[in-house]
Design a protein around this motif. Sequence first.
Motif, PDB file in Angstrom:
ATOM      1  N   THR A   4      -1.599  -0.615  -3.759  1.00  0.00           N
ATOM      2  CA  THR A   4      -0.893  -0.290  -5.010  1.00  0.00           C
ATOM      3  C   THR A   4      -0.700  -1.519  -5.902  1.00  0.00           C
ATOM      4  O   THR A   4      -0.331  -1.376  -7.065  1.00  0.00           O
ATOM      5  CB  THR A   4       0.478   0.343  -4.703  1.00  0.00           C
ATOM      6  OG1 THR A   4       1.189  -0.541  -3.822  1.00  0.00           O
ATOM      7  CG2 THR A   4       0.335   1.699  -4.043  1.00  0.00           C
ATOM      8  N   THR A  36       0.862  -1.208   0.000  1.00  0.00           N
ATOM      9  CA  THR A  36       0.000   0.000   0.000  1.00  0.00           C
ATOM     10  C   THR A  36       0.883   1.238   0.000  1.00  0.00           C
ATOM     11  O   THR A  36       2.076   1.148   0.315  1.00  0.00           O
ATOM     12  CB  THR A  36      -0.869   0.074   1.277  1.00  0.00           C
ATOM     13  OG1 THR A  36      -0.002   0.114   2.418  1.00  0.00           O
ATOM     14  CG2 THR A  36      -1.808  -1.106   1.392  1.00  0.00           C
ATOM     15  N   ASP A  37       0.299   2.404  -0.291  1.00  0.00           N
ATOM     16  CA  ASP A  37       1.047   3.658  -0.144  1.00  0.00           C
ATOM     17  C   ASP A  37       0.855   4.174   1.287  1.00  0.00           C
ATOM     18  O   ASP A  37       0.185   3.525   2.103  1.00  0.00           O
ATOM     19  CB  ASP A  37       0.656   4.671  -1.233  1.00  0.00           C
ATOM     20  CG  ASP A  37      -0.770   5.204  -1.049  1.00  0.00           C
ATOM     21  OD1 ASP A  37      -1.366   4.976   0.033  1.00  0.00           O
ATOM     22  OD2 ASP A  37      -1.279   5.829  -1.989  1.00  0.00           O
ATOM     23  N   ARG A  60      -3.596   3.178   0.627  1.00  0.00           N
ATOM     24  CA  ARG A  60      -4.197   2.785  -0.653  1.00  0.00           C
ATOM     25  C   ARG A  60      -3.429   1.618  -1.269  1.00  0.00           C
ATOM     26  O   ARG A  60      -2.190   1.641  -1.320  1.00  0.00           O
ATOM     27  CB  ARG A  60      -4.171   3.976  -1.604  1.00  0.00           C
ATOM     28  CG  ARG A  60      -5.179   3.832  -2.679  1.00  0.00           C
ATOM     29  CD  ARG A  60      -5.508   5.159  -3.290  1.00  0.00           C
ATOM     30  NE  ARG A  60      -6.309   4.888  -4.453  1.00  0.00           N
ATOM     31  CZ  ARG A  60      -7.144   5.732  -4.971  1.00  0.00           C
ATOM     32  NH1 ARG A  60      -7.289   6.927  -4.426  1.00  0.00           N
ATOM     33  NH2 ARG A  60      -7.829   5.420  -6.044  1.00  0.00           N
ATOM     34  N   ALA A 110      -7.270   2.189 -10.878  1.00  0.00           N
ATOM     35  CA  ALA A 110      -7.128   3.249  -9.869  1.00  0.00           C
ATOM     36  C   ALA A 110      -8.399   3.460  -9.044  1.00  0.00           C
ATOM     37  O   ALA A 110      -8.751   4.596  -8.694  1.00  0.00           O
ATOM     38  CB  ALA A 110      -6.684   4.562 -10.532  1.00  0.00           C
ATOM     39  N   VAL A 132      -7.195  -2.383  -8.961  1.00  0.00           N
ATOM     40  CA  VAL A 132      -6.003  -1.555  -8.691  1.00  0.00           C
ATOM     41  C   VAL A 132      -5.560  -0.872  -9.988  1.00  0.00           C
ATOM     42  O   VAL A 132      -5.262   0.330 -10.003  1.00  0.00           O
ATOM     43  CB  VAL A 132      -4.852  -2.418  -8.101  1.00  0.00           C
ATOM     44  CG1 VAL A 132      -3.566  -1.610  -7.984  1.00  0.00           C
ATOM     45  CG2 VAL A 132      -5.254  -2.980  -6.730  1.00  0.00           C
TER      46      VAL A 132
END
Length: 322
Positions: free
Chosen positions: A159, A152-153, A157, A208, A205
């Motif tokens: 990725t 995740t970021d 979120r 987006a 994913v």
Amino acid sequence: MALGILLVGGFGTRLMPLTSETPKPMLPVAGIPVTEHQIMAAKAAGIHTLVLATSYLANVFTPYFGDGSRWGIKILYAVEKEPLGTGGAIRNAAQLFDLANLGDEPIVIFNGDVLSRHSIAEQIKFHQSKNAEVSLHLIDVEDARAFGCVPTDSDGRVTAFLEKMENPVTQSINAGCYIFHPRVLNEIPLGKVVSIERETFPALVKDARAIYGYREQAYWLDVGTPAALFKGSRDLIDGDFQSLAECKIDPSATITGKSSLGARVEVGADCIIEDCIVGDDVIIGNGTTLRHCFIAHGAHIAPATNLENFYQSVRKSEPIPS
Ligand code: GDD
Ligand code: MG
């Protein structure tokens, strides 16, 4: 309040021959099926209707769980004639909900072979606070090769979603509990074999979409191998995994630190019970925090009580300080 889907239709190949007549989720762990542990956790988190997505040995579930009234939850059944894979099973089960008219109601989806003490209620709150379309419970494991890797970021979120890889890019894995917005479930093709891990998540994913990872490092175990099944049973008996059998635990309460609760215990809203031994028939009022306490059978603890290192003797008449 939320709706739920429990995936219980896999073949349980790694547990053969135990699963030749009993589906993996119906194997007993410390006396009761894995599915029953999960139903109690779902109920405690405020899920009122749960669909069992069955396929392999589908007819074993209904005689045991019936309409769910014994557990205070409504249980429905979706049967796949041929296994549709995890994504196909979820979509098939979701037909029992009126997806078009659910608005933003969260749908909670569980892999049916997982014992977890993460807070489903907190995961739902997280999902809503991020305005997520899907959120996945993530945990860190030492060896991620047998699982779905989920980097995740910094905002949480997702990725990438990388199902079972030889050289994992992260120790953070899919723990098998998802919250879906009804709109996203509606997009999965109906009546087709679909893998949620290999098709749906990577596609979301790539597009987006708002897919977030909810991190909580609570007790967690996939019981999919004989060694794991034995570990689950041992953990339940020695209190590493807390059984919810017969207890009424408010979804906002936190039971941690290898606490053990007796039969028919009631734990109110926003309580924290850490490293405690709680006897049978104890009632704990809202907003109470107990740390390293021994609470004798039958005690009633007033709301907003704070106790630490408190050992109550077995004489029920002894008042509990608050
Ligand atoms: N109804 C239905 N139909 N259920 C299915 C089907 C199907 O065709 N295929 C699998 N299931 C159910 C299984 O019964 C199980 O409860 C759940 O879906 C997950 O399948 P497993 O076979 O146990 O998958 P896994 O353990 O290899 O991997 C999954 O779980 C990991 C966490 O334990 C993946 O979701 C991984 O990404 C994840 O890390
Ligand atoms: Mg599994």
